[in-house]
Design a protein around this motif. Structure first.
Motif, PDB file in Angstrom:
ATOM      1  N   GLU A  48       0.925  -1.279  -0.024  1.00 61.55           N
ATOM      2  CA  GLU A  48      -0.013  -0.175  -0.061  1.00 61.55           C
ATOM      3  C   GLU A  48       0.838   1.278   0.052  1.00 61.55           C
ATOM      4  O   GLU A  48       1.762   1.392   0.807  1.00 61.55           O
ATOM      5  CB  GLU A  48      -0.902   0.049   1.181  1.00 61.55           C
ATOM      6  N   LEU A  49       0.755   2.240  -0.899  1.00 59.06           N
ATOM      7  CA  LEU A  49       1.486   3.434  -1.149  1.00 59.06           C
ATOM      8  C   LEU A  49       1.409   4.252  -0.062  1.00 59.06           C
ATOM      9  O   LEU A  49       2.432   4.924   0.281  1.00 59.06           O
ATOM     10  CB  LEU A  49       1.232   3.962  -2.416  1.00 59.06           C
ATOM     11  N   PRO A  50       0.290   4.600   0.790  1.00 59.37           N
ATOM     12  CA  PRO A  50       0.139   5.345   1.731  1.00 59.37           C
ATOM     13  C   PRO A  50       1.043   4.859   2.989  1.00 59.37           C
ATOM     14  O   PRO A  50       1.631   5.531   3.896  1.00 59.37           O
ATOM     15  CB  PRO A  50      -1.417   5.296   2.267  1.00 59.37           C
ATOM     16  N   THR A  51       1.218   3.579   3.021  1.00 62.29           N
ATOM     17  CA  THR A  51       2.326   2.890   4.249  1.00 62.29           C
ATOM     18  C   THR A  51       3.472   3.119   3.726  1.00 62.29           C
ATOM     19  O   THR A  51       4.362   3.389   4.551  1.00 62.29           O
ATOM     20  CB  THR A  51       1.827   1.438   4.609  1.00 62.29           C
ATOM     21  N   LEU A  52       3.672   2.821   2.469  1.00 60.70           N
ATOM     22  CA  LEU A  52       5.297   2.848   1.845  1.00 60.70           C
ATOM     23  C   LEU A  52       5.881   4.096   1.720  1.00 60.70           C
ATOM     24  O   LEU A  52       6.955   4.250   2.102  1.00 60.70           O
ATOM     25  CB  LEU A  52       5.064   2.233   0.352  1.00 60.70           C
ATOM     26  N   LEU A  53       5.210   5.259   1.375  1.00 58.42           N
ATOM     27  CA  LEU A  53       5.528   6.550   1.195  1.00 58.42           C
ATOM     28  C   LEU A  53       6.600   7.170   2.497  1.00 58.42           C
ATOM     29  O   LEU A  53       7.625   7.501   2.298  1.00 58.42           O
ATOM     30  CB  LEU A  53       4.580   7.497   0.848  1.00 58.42           C
ATOM     31  N   PRO A  54       5.900   6.819   3.843  1.00 59.10           N
ATOM     32  CA  PRO A  54       6.812   7.453   4.716  1.00 59.10           C
ATOM     33  C   PRO A  54       7.924   6.523   4.935  1.00 59.10           C
ATOM     34  O   PRO A  54       8.946   7.090   5.733  1.00 59.10           O
ATOM     35  CB  PRO A  54       5.746   7.348   5.940  1.00 59.10           C
ATOM     36  N   LEU A  55       7.925   5.323   4.629  1.00 56.35           N
ATOM     37  CA  LEU A  55       9.039   4.485   4.814  1.00 56.35           C
ATOM     38  C   LEU A  55      10.246   4.771   3.952  1.00 56.35           C
ATOM     39  O   LEU A  55      11.306   4.575   4.223  1.00 56.35           O
ATOM     40  CB  LEU A  55       8.704   2.856   4.877  1.00 56.35           C
ATOM     41  N   LEU A  56       9.827   5.047   2.819  1.00 54.59           N
ATOM     42  CA  LEU A  56      10.729   5.675   1.919  1.00 54.59           C
ATOM     43  C   LEU A  56      11.379   6.861   2.004  1.00 54.59           C
ATOM     44  O   LEU A  56      12.726   7.183   1.803  1.00 54.59           O
ATOM     45  CB  LEU A  56      10.295   5.608   0.224  1.00 54.59           C
ATOM     46  N   GLY A  57      10.511   7.915   2.497  1.00 54.69           N
ATOM     47  CA  GLY A  57      11.021   9.089   2.884  1.00 54.69           C
ATOM     48  C   GLY A  57      11.295  10.053   1.647  1.00 54.69           C
ATOM     49  O   GLY A  57      11.324   9.492   0.487  1.00 54.69           O
ATOM     50  N   PRO A  58      11.333  11.481   1.867  1.00 53.24           N
ATOM     51  CA  PRO A  58      11.412  12.337   0.760  1.00 53.24           C
ATOM     52  C   PRO A  58      12.426  12.304  -0.077  1.00 53.24           C
ATOM     53  O   PRO A  58      12.237  12.500  -1.413  1.00 53.24           O
ATOM     54  CB  PRO A  58      11.315  13.579   1.428  1.00 53.24           C
ATOM     55  N   GLU A  59      13.825  12.106   0.473  1.00 52.54           N
ATOM     56  CA  GLU A  59      14.785  12.106  -0.605  1.00 52.54           C
ATOM     57  C   GLU A  59      14.773  10.694  -1.625  1.00 52.54           C
ATOM     58  O   GLU A  59      14.923  10.920  -2.998  1.00 52.54           O
ATOM     59  CB  GLU A  59      16.292  12.082   0.083  1.00 52.54           C
ATOM     60  N   LYS A  60      14.247   9.648  -1.011  1.00 53.07           N
ATOM     61  CA  LYS A  60      14.371   8.305  -1.951  1.00 53.07           C
ATOM     62  C   LYS A  60      13.198   8.510  -3.021  1.00 53.07           C
ATOM     63  O   LYS A  60      13.420   8.304  -3.987  1.00 53.07           O
ATOM     64  CB  LYS A  60      14.246   7.236  -1.075  1.00 53.07           C
ATOM     65  N   VAL A  61      11.979   9.211  -2.415  1.00 49.03           N
ATOM     66  CA  VAL A  61      10.956   9.305  -3.510  1.00 49.03           C
ATOM     67  C   VAL A  61      11.228  10.288  -4.266  1.00 49.03           C
ATOM     68  O   VAL A  61      11.185  10.063  -5.616  1.00 49.03           O
ATOM     69  CB  VAL A  61       9.702   9.845  -2.675  1.00 49.03           C
ATOM     70  N   LYS A  62      11.993  11.341  -4.071  1.00 54.89           N
ATOM     71  CA  LYS A  62      12.321  12.430  -5.011  1.00 54.89           C
ATOM     72  C   LYS A  62      13.434  11.800  -6.232  1.00 54.89           C
ATOM     73  O   LYS A  62      13.197  11.864  -7.127  1.00 54.89           O
ATOM     74  CB  LYS A  62      12.939  13.439  -4.248  1.00 54.89           C
ATOM     75  N   SER A  63      14.323  11.005  -5.507  1.00 54.97           N
ATOM     76  CA  SER A  63      15.259  10.348  -6.684  1.00 54.97           C
ATOM     77  C   SER A  63      14.462   9.380  -7.552  1.00 54.97           C
ATOM     78  O   SER A  63      14.834   9.341  -8.405  1.00 54.97           O
ATOM     79  CB  SER A  63      16.264   9.610  -5.846  1.00 54.97           C
ATOM     80  N   ARG A  64      13.655   8.704  -7.051  1.00 55.44           N
ATOM     81  CA  ARG A  64      12.865   7.547  -7.898  1.00 55.44           C
ATOM     82  C   ARG A  64      11.976   8.337  -8.783  1.00 55.44           C
ATOM     83  O   ARG A  64      11.499   7.836  -9.919  1.00 55.44           O
ATOM     84  CB  ARG A  64      12.309   6.796  -6.905  1.00 55.44           C
ATOM     85  N   LEU A  65      11.478   9.527  -8.702  1.00 54.99           N
ATOM     86  CA  LEU A  65      10.433  10.252  -9.410  1.00 54.99           C
ATOM     87  C   LEU A  65      11.376  10.909 -10.660  1.00 54.99           C
ATOM     88  O   LEU A  65      10.712  11.050 -11.653  1.00 54.99           O
ATOM     89  CB  LEU A  65       9.617  11.182  -8.860  1.00 54.99           C
TER      90      LEU A  65
END
Length: 67
Positions: A48-65
């Motif tokens: 579930e992405l609502p659960t996953l997003l905080p685990l990834l954190g802002p820096e990792k999410v930005k780098s993947r996007l």
């Protein structure tokens, strides 16, 4: 990536982010969620992405996007 909410992230971050994207684009439903899921997880299905997003954190999410 420019619409990501500021840290700290929690279980509400996903919905906050999705609502900002909806307000700024014409995407919704699968046209919104599937590209995000694929960019963040590399899969068409998964956790579930609502659960996953905080685990990834802002820096990792930005780098993947933005690659």
């Amino acid at each position: 990536a420019d619409l990501l909410p500021p840290a700290p992230w929690d279980e509400n971050t996903w919905n906050d982010w999705i609502n900002k994207i909806k307000e700024n684009t014409d995407r919704k439903g699968k046209n919104l969620f599937m590209p995000l899921r694929q960019a963040l997880t590399g899969m068409d299905h998964g956790p579930e992405l609502p659960t996953l997003l905080p685990l990834l954190g802002p820096e990792k999410v930005k780098s993947r996007l933005v690659g």
